[in-house]
Design a protein around this motif. Structure first.
Motif, PDB file in Angstrom:
ATOM      1  N   ILE A 124      59.106  70.258   3.815  1.00 41.97           N
ATOM      2  CA  ILE A 124      60.571  69.660   3.810  1.00 41.97           C
ATOM      3  C   ILE A 124      60.089  67.999   4.416  1.00 41.97           C
ATOM      4  N   TYR A 125      60.778  67.419   3.549  1.00 40.25           N
ATOM      5  CA  TYR A 125      60.608  66.060   3.663  1.00 40.25           C
ATOM      6  C   TYR A 125      61.815  65.340   4.295  1.00 40.25           C
ATOM      7  N   TYR A 126      61.489  64.428   5.472  1.00 41.97           N
ATOM      8  CA  TYR A 126      62.583  63.757   6.315  1.00 41.97           C
ATOM      9  C   TYR A 126      62.397  62.342   6.198  1.00 41.97           C
ATOM     10  N   CYS A 127      63.700  61.763   6.337  1.00 43.85           N
ATOM     11  CA  CYS A 127      63.489  60.208   6.499  1.00 43.85           C
ATOM     12  C   CYS A 127      64.104  59.965   7.884  1.00 43.85           C
ATOM     13  N   ASN A 128      63.373  58.993   8.446  1.00 41.88           N
ATOM     14  CA  ASN A 128      63.815  58.456   9.624  1.00 41.88           C
ATOM     15  C   ASN A 128      64.170  56.911   9.782  1.00 41.88           C
ATOM     16  N   ALA A 129      65.015  56.637  10.551  1.00 41.08           N
ATOM     17  CA  ALA A 129      65.528  55.068  10.386  1.00 41.08           C
ATOM     18  C   ALA A 129      65.172  54.731  11.924  1.00 41.08           C
ATOM     19  N   ARG A 130      64.512  53.465  12.174  1.00 41.93           N
ATOM     20  CA  ARG A 130      64.467  53.093  13.423  1.00 41.93           C
ATOM     21  C   ARG A 130      64.904  51.671  13.534  1.00 41.93           C
ATOM     22  N   PRO A 161      65.531  48.663  17.140  1.00 40.31           N
ATOM     23  CA  PRO A 161      64.996  48.463  18.313  1.00 40.31           C
ATOM     24  C   PRO A 161      65.573  49.295  19.364  1.00 40.31           C
ATOM     25  N   LEU A 162      66.845  49.958  19.425  1.00 41.67           N
ATOM     26  CA  LEU A 162      67.416  50.716  20.597  1.00 41.67           C
ATOM     27  C   LEU A 162      67.464  52.091  20.232  1.00 41.67           C
ATOM     28  N   SER A 163      67.254  52.532  18.977  1.00 42.17           N
ATOM     29  CA  SER A 163      67.488  53.851  18.524  1.00 42.17           C
ATOM     30  C   SER A 163      66.824  54.226  17.403  1.00 42.17           C
ATOM     31  N   ASP A 164      66.559  55.663  17.224  1.00 40.65           N
ATOM     32  CA  ASP A 164      66.239  55.955  15.837  1.00 40.65           C
ATOM     33  C   ASP A 164      66.841  57.352  15.341  1.00 40.65           C
ATOM     34  N   HIS A 165      67.012  57.415  14.170  1.00 41.71           N
ATOM     35  CA  HIS A 165      67.852  58.817  13.715  1.00 41.71           C
ATOM     36  C   HIS A 165      67.178  59.264  12.572  1.00 41.71           C
ATOM     37  N   TRP A 166      67.504  60.683  12.200  1.00 41.36           N
ATOM     38  CA  TRP A 166      66.874  61.454  11.295  1.00 41.36           C
ATOM     39  C   TRP A 166      67.888  62.068  10.106  1.00 41.36           C
ATOM     40  N   GLY A 167      67.245  62.146   9.020  1.00 41.32           N
ATOM     41  CA  GLY A 167      68.091  62.788   7.932  1.00 41.32           C
ATOM     42  C   GLY A 167      67.926  64.272   8.159  1.00 41.32           C
ATOM     43  N   GLN A 168      68.500  65.035   7.437  1.00 46.61           N
ATOM     44  CA  GLN A 168      68.403  66.590   7.510  1.00 46.61           C
ATOM     45  C   GLN A 168      67.206  67.228   6.637  1.00 46.61           C
TER      46      GLN A 168
END
Length: 114
Positions: free
Chosen positions: A91-97, A99-106
């Motif tokens: 399963i391949y996930y993308c991550n966005a970062r 300076p103050l936060s990071d988030h993941w895709g499903q």
């Protein structure tokens, strides 16, 4: 912030796929974008990264086969995967970062048949 990954599927050994990850709800152009993957029974591992300045780096096991790129106008990061191998199944996930936060895709499933 939402990340929507797509493009996974079933492909034969040696085939290609292009994954996409669309980011909404924040300023994509200044995000550091990363692809990770998690194979069956394995821990999540880093695959590739592209910085806001489009500097790229790759895990050794994908160098020469995968290419990460970004389109800031489309708020999208891509992962072009060529010469896929059965061991790339994950399963391949993308991550966005930022300076103050990071988030993941499903996550999007990639399966490579031998």
């Amino acid at each position: 912030v939402q990340l929507q990954a797509s493009g996974g599927g079933l492909v034969q050994n040696g085939g290609s796929l292009r994954l996409s990850c669309v980011v909404s709800g924040s300023i994509f152009s200044i995000a550091e974008m990363t692809w990770y993957r998690q194979g069956p029974g394995k821990q999540r591992e880093w695959v590739a990264i592209i910085t806001k300045g489009s500097f790229t780096n790759y895990a050794d096991f994908v160098k020469g086969r995968f290419t990460i790129s970004r389109d800031n106008a489309a708020n999208t990061v891509y992962l072009q995967m060529n010469n896929l191998k059965p061991e790339d199944t994950a399963i391949y996930y993308c991550n966005a970062r930022w300076p103050l936060s990071d988030h993941w895709g499903q996550g999007t499933q990639v399966t490579v048949s031998s």
